[in-house]
Design an enzyme around this catalytic site. Structure first.
Site, PDB file in Angstrom:
ATOM      1  N   CYS A  42      48.217  48.088  33.337  1.00  0.00           N
ATOM      2  CA  CYS A  42      48.564  50.025  33.229  1.00  0.00           C
ATOM      3  C   CYS A  42      48.160  50.808  31.552  1.00  0.00           C
ATOM      4  CB  CYS A  42      48.559  50.248  34.393  1.00  0.00           C
ATOM      5  SG  CYS A  42      49.214  52.206  34.591  1.00  0.00           S
ATOM      6  N   ASP A  44      50.338  52.778  31.775  1.00  0.00           N
ATOM      7  CA  ASP A  44      52.008  53.130  32.021  1.00  0.00           C
ATOM      8  C   ASP A  44      53.329  53.248  30.949  1.00  0.00           C
ATOM      9  OD1 ASP A  44      54.272  54.327  33.383  1.00  0.00           O
ATOM     10  OD2 ASP A  44      53.219  54.436  35.218  1.00  0.00           O
ATOM     11  N   ARG A  46      55.890  53.263  31.438  1.00  0.00           N
ATOM     12  CA  ARG A  46      57.029  52.143  31.813  1.00  0.00           C
ATOM     13  C   ARG A  46      56.858  50.626  31.765  1.00  0.00           C
ATOM     14  NH1 ARG A  46      57.358  56.004  36.141  1.00  0.00           N
ATOM     15  NH2 ARG A  46      54.848  55.960  36.572  1.00  0.00           N
ATOM     16  N   HIS A  98      51.313  48.003  38.954  1.00  0.00           N
ATOM     17  CA  HIS A  98      52.517  48.396  39.046  1.00  0.00           C
ATOM     18  C   HIS A  98      53.557  48.951  39.556  1.00  0.00           C
ATOM     19  CE1 HIS A  98      52.398  52.442  36.817  1.00  0.00           C
ATOM     20  NE2 HIS A  98      51.630  52.367  36.808  1.00  0.00           N
ATOM     21  N   CYS A 101      52.676  53.556  40.725  1.00  0.00           N
ATOM     22  CA  CYS A 101      51.218  54.223  39.498  1.00  0.00           C
ATOM     23  C   CYS A 101      50.353  55.798  39.778  1.00  0.00           C
ATOM     24  CB  CYS A 101      50.360  53.286  39.927  1.00  0.00           C
ATOM     25  SG  CYS A 101      48.331  53.150  38.064  1.00  0.00           S
TER      26      CYS A 101
HETATM   27 CO    CO Z   1      49.812  53.073  36.533  1.00  0.00          CO
END
Ligand code: CO
Length: 213
Positions: A42, A44, A46, A98, A101
């Site tokens: 992803c 993302d 993090r 994750h 999300c």
């Molecule tokens: Co995500």
């Protein structure tokens, strides 16, 4: 100091640290790359692929998008996959989702977000495929977590639907496909699915490379 300048300073410190460990650190990786893994994760912020897997430059070939999706009209993902499998000859493809999300969470809503609707629609499809299981989960956070896991498993199988993967399986018995999930609360990765070379996708997705109709 402006925020972004910190990144450039960090870079100088990082170079010094690497060179102090190995004076030829960059020279060693500056030649041809030969990564063992393709990582599809992803976007993302993090979930930094190299950090959470303790890998160094040269080890991971990386593609990231919202929701770690394998969408068969996405030329970006397909080009990365083809190059990784056919040219770099990776041994493993890792799909990593994750918990927490935003893509999954938003796909569970009825929000109209314009273009992003088109992308999230594929996550809604995963919900529909598994609605019998998901509709029985009444806690909304648990439901989102389970959809996140099912999405990883679904995308792992979508990789095996591609001619690139099927051909590499037939001719070279690689790559192994892994579906993992990352817990942003603990930092830990968990295995959800492992698909070995030679496994068969659903009949309708299987290609016949011998030319028979
Ligand atoms: Co995500």
């Amino acid at each position: 100091m402006e925020d972004y300048k910190r990144l450039l300073l960090n870079n100088k410190a990082w170079v010094q640290e690497k060179l102090s460990l190995r004076p030829d650190y960059f020279e060693r990786t500056a030649g041809e790359q030969k990564p063992t893994y393709l990582w599809i994760g992803c976007s993302d912020s993090r979930v930094p692929a190299e950090d959470i897997t303790g890998t160094e430059p040269g080890e991971l070939f990386v593609h990231r998008n919202i929701g770690n999706m394998v969408i068969h009209t996405d030329f970006n993902m397909l080009s990365v996959l083809q190059y990784a499998v056919q040219v770099l000859k990776v041994q493993h493809v890792i799909i990593c989702g994750h918990y927490g999300c935003g893509g999954i969470r938003t796909a569970m809503t009825r929000k109209d977000l314009g273009l992003i609707n088109k992308w999230l629609r594929h996550i809604k499809d995963v919900y529909r495929f598994h609605h019998t299981e998901l509709d029985q989960i009444h806690d909304s956070e648990e439901k989102i977590k389970r959809l996140t896991e099912l999405n990883v498993i679904e995308q792992a199988h979508r990789l095996t639907d591609t001619s690139f993967v099927q051909r590499a399986w037939k001719e070279e018995r690689r790559p192994t496909i892994h579906g993992w999930i990352y817990d942003i609360h603990t930092g830990l990765l968990k295995n959800l699915v492992k698909i070995e070379p030679g496994d068969h996708p659903h009949d309708i997705y299987e290609f016949d490379f011998d030319g028979a109709q």
